[in-house]
Design an enzyme around this catalytic site. Structure first.
Site, PDB file in Angstrom:
ATOM      1  N   LYS A 158      21.365 -22.159  31.859  1.00 38.63           N
ATOM      2  CA  LYS A 158      22.630 -22.519  31.195  1.00 38.63           C
ATOM      3  C   LYS A 158      23.700 -21.442  31.485  1.00 38.63           C
ATOM      4  CE  LYS A 158      19.986 -25.210  27.940  1.00 38.63           C
ATOM      5  NZ  LYS A 158      19.850 -25.791  26.614  1.00 38.63           N
ATOM      6  N   HIS A 217      22.608 -33.470  32.058  1.00 37.95           N
ATOM      7  CA  HIS A 217      22.087 -32.721  30.910  1.00 37.95           C
ATOM      8  C   HIS A 217      22.849 -33.113  29.644  1.00 37.95           C
ATOM      9  CE1 HIS A 217      21.136 -29.439  28.194  1.00 37.95           C
ATOM     10  NE2 HIS A 217      20.037 -29.295  28.910  1.00 37.95           N
ATOM     11  N   GLY A 250      17.230 -26.312  22.064  1.00 37.77           N
ATOM     12  CA  GLY A 250      17.786 -25.079  21.499  1.00 37.77           C
ATOM     13  C   GLY A 250      17.634 -24.957  19.995  1.00 37.77           C
ATOM     14  N   GLU A 281      14.643 -35.203  27.415  1.00 40.31           N
ATOM     15  CA  GLU A 281      15.043 -34.109  26.533  1.00 40.31           C
ATOM     16  C   GLU A 281      15.665 -34.674  25.260  1.00 40.31           C
ATOM     17  OE1 GLU A 281      15.593 -30.220  28.834  1.00 40.31           O
ATOM     18  OE2 GLU A 281      17.493 -31.257  28.875  1.00 40.31           O
ATOM     19  N   ASN A 293      16.232 -23.724  33.074  1.00 36.87           N
ATOM     20  CA  ASN A 293      17.668 -24.007  33.025  1.00 36.87           C
ATOM     21  C   ASN A 293      18.325 -22.848  32.283  1.00 36.87           C
ATOM     22  OD1 ASN A 293      20.226 -24.963  32.533  1.00 36.87           O
ATOM     23  ND2 ASN A 293      19.603 -26.647  31.176  1.00 36.87           N
ATOM     24  N   GLU A 308      24.029 -31.426  27.312  1.00 37.94           N
ATOM     25  CA  GLU A 308      25.220 -30.615  27.014  1.00 37.94           C
ATOM     26  C   GLU A 308      26.414 -31.077  27.847  1.00 37.94           C
ATOM     27  OE1 GLU A 308      23.184 -26.856  27.473  1.00 37.94           O
ATOM     28  OE2 GLU A 308      22.034 -27.369  25.692  1.00 37.94           O
ATOM     29  N   SER A 327      12.984 -26.973  23.400  1.00 35.73           N
ATOM     30  CA  SER A 327      12.207 -25.943  22.691  1.00 35.73           C
ATOM     31  C   SER A 327      10.768 -25.833  23.179  1.00 35.73           C
ATOM     32  CB  SER A 327      12.265 -26.162  21.169  1.00 35.73           C
ATOM     33  OG  SER A 327      13.607 -26.081  20.718  1.00 35.73           O
TER      34      SER A 327
HETATM   35  P1  PGA Z   1      15.681 -25.309  25.249  1.00 43.16           P
HETATM   36  O1  PGA Z   1      16.616 -26.090  26.287  1.00 43.16           O
HETATM   37  O2  PGA Z   1      14.362 -25.052  25.962  1.00 43.16           O
HETATM   38  O3  PGA Z   1      16.410 -24.030  24.952  1.00 43.16           O
HETATM   39  O4  PGA Z   1      15.503 -26.161  24.059  1.00 43.16           O
HETATM   40  C1  PGA Z   1      16.105 -27.096  27.114  1.00 43.16           C
HETATM   41  C2  PGA Z   1      17.208 -27.684  27.962  1.00 43.16           C
HETATM   42  O5  PGA Z   1      18.325 -27.869  27.451  1.00 43.16           O
HETATM   43  O6  PGA Z   1      17.010 -27.981  29.150  1.00 43.16           O
END
Ligand code: PGA
Length: 254
Positions: free
Chosen positions: A14, A98, A176, A170, A12, A100, A216
């Protein structure tokens, strides 16, 4: 009997990478990852890069996904993208719900459900994201939040439709932050989701539906997570932005 679920690793990206940068990364990923044959590999660039990345992936086994989609077919929905626009550029997957989107853009269980339902009328495979915040985990609400995300997303979706989906667990506190859920923490929730799917749809669907972990995940911790019995892949943010770190995760899955 051990279920045979093929692992699926999705990047992803983003809001990262211009179309030119994305095309370069896609070519590097094709070079680094094409040798892995036992894992489904997906990359999800920003909308503006989909076409260029699609061209860069052509002829490879790596699939293209979008980071979201709208539930309407077309019309006055400024800023939104429809399923047929995605299919036309070669997308096969769409990330839906997601965290976010939930946190910053008013995504709700209801809109996740609408988008998932729409995707299921198309060729797109929805990657439905669920997961608790740190406050919710601390308040012992992990299972109830995850349950509401899953039942909300799959409301009025039949077993035949549901089997096309992928779920991504998640935990928001792991996204992140560099702090991943431990393999045991993740496995516990994945098992809970699988048991919930068994209640909603029966054991066959629960055993066949793939549940990715996201938050992460990187080459260094992927193996421990991916060897858990109910973790069937990863949805990768930061570590998907470089071909070698993404390839390291796929090596662990393959
Ligand atoms: P990350 O993001 O691997 O940077 O923690 C995962 C995601 O939001 O899909």
């Amino acid at each position: 009997m051990t279920p045979m679920r093929r692992k699926i690793i999705a990047g992803n990206w983003k809001m990262n990478k211009t179309p030119s940068q994305a095309a370069t990364l896609a070519r590097e990923i094709v070079d680094a990852c094409s040798k892995y044959k036992n894992t489904d590999i997906v990359v999800c660039p920003p909308y503006t890069a989909l076409d260029r990345v699609s061209a860069a992936l052509k002829g490879s086994s790596i699939a293209l996904g979008a980071q979201d989609m709208h539930w309407e077919d077309q019309g006055a929905f400024t800023g939104k993208i429809s399923w047929d626009m995605l299919e036309d550029v070669g997308a096969q997957y769409a990330i839906i719900g997601h965290s976010e989107q939930r946190t910053f853009f008013h995504e709700s269980n209801e809109t996740v459900n609408k988008k998932t339902k729409k995707a299921l009328t198309t060729k797109l495979i929805p990657i439905v994201c669920v997961g608790e915040t740190l406050e919710e985990r601390k308040a012992n609400k992990t299972n109830s939040v995850v349950e509401s995300h899953v039942t909300g997303a799959f409301k009025d979706i039949s077993v035949d439709q549901a089997k096309k989906c992928v779920i991504a667990y998640e935990p928001v506190w792991a996204i992140g932050t560099g702090v991943n859920a431990s393999p045991e923490q993740a496995q516990e929730v994945h098992k809970f989701i699988r048991e919930l799917l068994a209640k909603l749809y029966g054991a066959d669907l629960a055993q066949s539906l793939r549940i990715q972990y996201g938050g992460s995940m990187k080459a260094e911790n992927a193996e421990g997570l991916l060897k858990q019995p109910d973790i069937d892949g990863g949805l990768i943010g930061g570590a998907s932005l470089k071909a070698d770190s993404f390839a390291g995760i796929i090596a662990a899955a393959d």
